[in-house]
Scaffold this motif. Sequence first.
Motif, PDB file in Angstrom:
ATOM      1  N   GLY A 114       5.753  16.282 -40.234  1.00 15.54           N
ATOM      2  CA  GLY A 114       6.921  16.107 -39.381  1.00 15.54           C
ATOM      3  C   GLY A 114       8.051  15.334 -40.006  1.00 15.54           C
ATOM      4  N   VAL A 115       7.881  14.844 -41.255  1.00 10.57           N
ATOM      5  CA  VAL A 115       8.918  14.028 -41.891  1.00 10.57           C
ATOM      6  C   VAL A 115       9.405  14.629 -43.211  1.00 10.57           C
ATOM      7  CG1 VAL A 115       8.127  11.890 -40.826  1.00 10.57           C
ATOM      8  CG2 VAL A 115       7.171  12.597 -43.027  1.00 10.57           C
ATOM      9  N   CYS A 116       8.693  15.595 -43.742  1.00  9.42           N
ATOM     10  CA  CYS A 116       9.131  16.201 -44.997  1.00  9.42           C
ATOM     11  C   CYS A 116      10.374  17.052 -44.773  1.00  9.42           C
ATOM     12  CB  CYS A 116       8.000  17.042 -45.605  1.00  9.42           C
ATOM     13  SG  CYS A 116       7.567  18.495 -44.635  1.00  9.42           S
ATOM     14  N   LYS A 117      10.955  17.502 -45.879  1.00  9.04           N
ATOM     15  CA  LYS A 117      12.192  18.264 -45.797  1.00  9.04           C
ATOM     16  C   LYS A 117      11.997  19.558 -45.010  1.00  9.04           C
ATOM     17  CE  LYS A 117      14.692  18.229 -49.438  1.00  9.04           C
ATOM     18  NZ  LYS A 117      15.231  18.476 -50.812  1.00  9.04           N
ATOM     19  N   SER A 118      10.873  20.242 -45.205  1.00  8.67           N
ATOM     20  CA  SER A 118      10.630  21.501 -44.497  1.00  8.67           C
ATOM     21  C   SER A 118      10.442  21.273 -43.003  1.00  8.67           C
ATOM     22  CB  SER A 118       9.389  22.198 -45.082  1.00  8.67           C
ATOM     23  OG  SER A 118       9.605  22.590 -46.422  1.00  8.67           O
ATOM     24  N   CYS A 119       9.666  20.243 -42.649  1.00  9.93           N
ATOM     25  CA  CYS A 119       9.429  19.969 -41.227  1.00  9.93           C
ATOM     26  C   CYS A 119      10.728  19.602 -40.513  1.00  9.93           C
ATOM     27  CB  CYS A 119       8.406  18.842 -41.071  1.00  9.93           C
ATOM     28  SG  CYS A 119       6.709  19.322 -41.486  1.00  9.93           S
ATOM     29  N   VAL A 120      11.543  18.792 -41.148  1.00 10.03           N
ATOM     30  CA  VAL A 120      12.817  18.397 -40.545  1.00 10.03           C
ATOM     31  C   VAL A 120      13.729  19.608 -40.374  1.00 10.03           C
ATOM     32  CG1 VAL A 120      14.907  17.032 -40.879  1.00 10.03           C
ATOM     33  CG2 VAL A 120      12.666  16.031 -41.399  1.00 10.03           C
ATOM     34  N   ALA A 121      13.755  20.479 -41.386  1.00  9.11           N
ATOM     35  CA  ALA A 121      14.591  21.672 -41.305  1.00  9.11           C
ATOM     36  C   ALA A 121      14.125  22.589 -40.169  1.00  9.11           C
ATOM     37  CB  ALA A 121      14.568  22.417 -42.634  1.00  9.11           C
ATOM     38  N   ILE A 127       3.964  27.570 -29.724  1.00  8.15           N
ATOM     39  CA  ILE A 127       2.851  27.715 -30.668  1.00  8.15           C
ATOM     40  C   ILE A 127       3.303  28.451 -31.927  1.00  8.15           C
ATOM     41  CG2 ILE A 127       0.602  28.811 -30.990  1.00  8.15           C
ATOM     42  CD1 ILE A 127       0.029  28.252 -28.056  1.00  8.15           C
ATOM     43  N   ALA A 128       4.183  29.451 -31.756  1.00  2.00           N
ATOM     44  CA  ALA A 128       4.694  30.167 -32.928  1.00  2.00           C
ATOM     45  C   ALA A 128       5.426  29.214 -33.875  1.00  2.00           C
ATOM     46  CB  ALA A 128       5.626  31.299 -32.476  1.00  2.00           C
ATOM     47  N   ARG A 129       6.204  28.300 -33.327  1.00  2.00           N
ATOM     48  CA  ARG A 129       6.937  27.350 -34.165  1.00  2.00           C
ATOM     49  C   ARG A 129       6.001  26.321 -34.790  1.00  2.00           C
ATOM     50  NH1 ARG A 129      12.233  26.230 -30.253  1.00  2.00           N
ATOM     51  NH2 ARG A 129      13.126  28.333 -30.441  1.00  2.00           N
ATOM     52  N   ILE A 130       5.000  25.891 -34.035  1.00  2.00           N
ATOM     53  CA  ILE A 130       4.023  24.955 -34.603  1.00  2.00           C
ATOM     54  C   ILE A 130       3.273  25.614 -35.751  1.00  2.00           C
ATOM     55  CG2 ILE A 130       1.889  23.713 -34.124  1.00  2.00           C
ATOM     56  CD1 ILE A 130       2.910  23.178 -31.304  1.00  2.00           C
ATOM     57  N   LEU A 131       2.924  26.884 -35.572  1.00  2.87           N
ATOM     58  CA  LEU A 131       2.237  27.614 -36.632  1.00  2.87           C
ATOM     59  C   LEU A 131       3.097  27.688 -37.894  1.00  2.87           C
ATOM     60  CD1 LEU A 131      -0.222  29.252 -37.494  1.00  2.87           C
ATOM     61  CD2 LEU A 131       0.850  31.274 -36.464  1.00  2.87           C
ATOM     62  N   ALA A 132       4.401  27.909 -37.710  1.00  2.00           N
ATOM     63  CA  ALA A 132       5.315  27.934 -38.858  1.00  2.00           C
ATOM     64  C   ALA A 132       5.346  26.576 -39.558  1.00  2.00           C
ATOM     65  CB  ALA A 132       6.718  28.332 -38.391  1.00  2.00           C
ATOM     66  N   ARG A 133       5.329  25.473 -38.809  1.00  2.17           N
ATOM     67  CA  ARG A 133       5.293  24.140 -39.419  1.00  2.17           C
ATOM     68  C   ARG A 133       3.996  23.932 -40.204  1.00  2.17           C
ATOM     69  NH1 ARG A 133       7.272  22.764 -34.201  1.00  2.17           N
ATOM     70  NH2 ARG A 133       9.477  22.176 -34.228  1.00  2.17           N
ATOM     71  N   CYS A 134       2.894  24.384 -39.602  1.00  3.60           N
ATOM     72  CA  CYS A 134       1.601  24.211 -40.287  1.00  3.60           C
ATOM     73  C   CYS A 134       1.578  24.929 -41.639  1.00  3.60           C
ATOM     74  CB  CYS A 134       0.476  24.735 -39.394  1.00  3.60           C
ATOM     75  SG  CYS A 134       0.174  23.761 -37.901  1.00  3.60           S
ATOM     76  N   LEU A 135       2.186  26.098 -41.674  1.00  2.00           N
ATOM     77  CA  LEU A 135       2.138  26.902 -42.899  1.00  2.00           C
ATOM     78  C   LEU A 135       3.158  26.454 -43.941  1.00  2.00           C
ATOM     79  CD1 LEU A 135       1.667  30.484 -41.373  1.00  2.00           C
ATOM     80  CD2 LEU A 135      -0.075  28.996 -42.394  1.00  2.00           C
ATOM     81  N   ASN A 136       4.321  25.999 -43.513  1.00  2.00           N
ATOM     82  CA  ASN A 136       5.400  25.695 -44.456  1.00  2.00           C
ATOM     83  C   ASN A 136       5.662  24.206 -44.643  1.00  2.00           C
ATOM     84  OD1 ASN A 136       5.988  28.245 -45.346  1.00  2.00           O
ATOM     85  ND2 ASN A 136       7.753  28.568 -44.007  1.00  2.00           N
ATOM     86  N   CYS A 137       4.816  23.357 -44.080  1.00  2.00           N
ATOM     87  CA  CYS A 137       4.944  21.926 -44.358  1.00  2.00           C
ATOM     88  C   CYS A 137       4.740  21.693 -45.854  1.00  2.00           C
ATOM     89  CB  CYS A 137       3.918  21.135 -43.546  1.00  2.00           C
ATOM     90  SG  CYS A 137       3.892  19.363 -43.891  1.00  2.00           S
ATOM     91  N   ASP A 138       5.464  20.724 -46.422  1.00  2.00           N
ATOM     92  CA  ASP A 138       5.330  20.435 -47.850  1.00  2.00           C
ATOM     93  C   ASP A 138       3.905  20.042 -48.224  1.00  2.00           C
ATOM     94  OD1 ASP A 138       7.977  20.993 -48.076  1.00  2.00           O
ATOM     95  OD2 ASP A 138       8.661  18.904 -48.240  1.00  2.00           O
ATOM     96  N   ASN A 139       3.145  19.555 -47.246  1.00  2.00           N
ATOM     97  CA  ASN A 139       1.752  19.172 -47.483  1.00  2.00           C
ATOM     98  C   ASN A 139       0.773  20.269 -47.070  1.00  2.00           C
ATOM     99  OD1 ASN A 139       2.659  16.575 -48.257  1.00  2.00           O
ATOM    100  ND2 ASN A 139       2.706  15.932 -46.109  1.00  2.00           N
ATOM    101  N   GLY A 140       1.297  21.404 -46.712  1.00  2.00           N
ATOM    102  CA  GLY A 140       0.469  22.465 -46.143  1.00  2.00           C
ATOM    103  C   GLY A 140       0.046  23.522 -47.138  1.00  2.00           C
ATOM    104  N   PRO A 141      -0.612  24.545 -46.590  1.00  2.00           N
ATOM    105  CA  PRO A 141      -0.895  24.717 -45.161  1.00  2.00           C
ATOM    106  C   PRO A 141      -1.852  23.647 -44.634  1.00  2.00           C
ATOM    107  CG  PRO A 141      -1.116  26.795 -46.336  1.00  2.00           C
ATOM    108  CD  PRO A 141      -1.008  25.737 -47.389  1.00  2.00           C
ATOM    109  N   THR A 142      -1.529  23.152 -43.457  1.00  2.00           N
ATOM    110  CA  THR A 142      -2.295  22.095 -42.846  1.00  2.00           C
ATOM    111  C   THR A 142      -2.272  22.250 -41.329  1.00  2.00           C
ATOM    112  OG1 THR A 142      -2.456  19.712 -42.514  1.00  2.00           O
ATOM    113  CG2 THR A 142      -0.263  20.604 -42.911  1.00  2.00           C
TER     114      THR A 142
END
Length: 468
Positions: free
Chosen positions: A74-81, A54-69
């Motif tokens: 899952g396909v942007c540069k931040s999500c892949v990284a 959940i901690a990692r999912i939360l980080a994806r939600c906040l730092n996704c290029d389309n976020g916070p969402t």
Amino acid sequence: MGYVVLSRKYRPKKLDDLIGQDVLTKSIKSAIEQGKMPHAFLFCGIRGVGKTTIARILARCLNCDNGPTSNPCGVCKSCVAMDQDQHLDVLEFDAASRTGVDDIRSVIDSCQYAPVNGKYKIFIIDEVHMLSKSAFNALLKTLEEPPEHVKFVFATTEKNKVPETILSRCVTFQLNQIPDGIIADRVKYICKSESQKIDVEAANLIASEAQGSARDAISLLEQTIMYCGGEKITKAAIVHVLGSSTESDIRNLLQLALLGKDYDALRFCHHLIESSADPYMVFKGLQNSLYKMIVEKTLDKKHEEFSKNTLLYAWQILLNQSQYFNGLVNAYQVLSCSIVIIAKTSQFSGDSQINTEDYTDSDEDYKLNTKQQDLAQKISEIVGEKIKTPHVKKSEIDILGEIKKSFGAVNISEIDRTLLPKNIDSPDDKDESHDDDRYGSINIANKGYQQQGDEYIASQEEQDQDED
């Protein structure tokens, strides 16, 4: 890319993929959608329920290029990284290996710098309760008033070890143990994705053995897949992998012990161990089976052949014996002795209903009633020495004290002292040769003394009749 274990391969990457944590999922979604994200989270729970996930999912939600969402792409540069653990603004470390104040000081120093790629700089600290007191104290000020671009996410299995000063600065979520039905569905989903056939009973057994931990269930599934070698996973295969026995075998073993058939129970236990069953798993199976019997006895009025006192007494014995599975004592010895103790003591645990109202009170002495005579005889067989019933005036016989002195391996606290006689004389003809077989042995050589006791009680009855 090499082989990836199933627990990592099927780790959720979105909030909607999480299982068994509906309250947490809804809360985080609402916070993101309303733009009211706290600066510090603390996720608590047993192993394998999804704290770090959940901690990692939360980080994806906040730092996704389309976020916070609440639904990262899952396909942007931040999500892949972040999927590859290479994102410069998501820093994760294990407090179990980095416990000192210097490690926390490096975190504090990093907080003053703006994020490189993402919108937030996120620090994920796993097993946060392992930090030293100095490290916690060093973190307090930054945790209370962090920069706007900083988020802290803590995970721990032992919330009670986290200082109150830290807890008060975090939004805390207690993750639930995942229900067996949800885990079983997840196991079947993974098997379907891996083109692996599995029985419904096998999936349910895996879920039951996982005890609310999704990771434990998936690890057991992976081990079973290796054992089956591509064949269909059955309940029997899982039993072999666990080193346990079938539920029917465990129930038969428990019933033999509860019926007082120590010889048959011990032989059957030895047969299970010779069949590659692990002693601890058999012991654990006895506990689970006995628990089910107690529940069924209470709710459905089943198992009429056993009293509730007998079942609870056996439960207390298993509970006490479980502390010896610590590697210092042979596990099979603990198991076998637990079975013998249940067989030899559970039969008179139900006699706790004896009370002082059954006494025949006279000016001269007290007389043991029939139930108390039977109890004394059973105890004398177990202890290996006879229990006297002497002529006493205005005093009572302490059967419990003699059991505790001569047979210390038995926990007799469940028998109410106020309901049994209270003073006993040591046998005058005590032979030191009894010391070797006192614990748990059956001494049948002293029937002559029992006859004397019977003659004494008979004489007392005749005397009472004459007085009447």
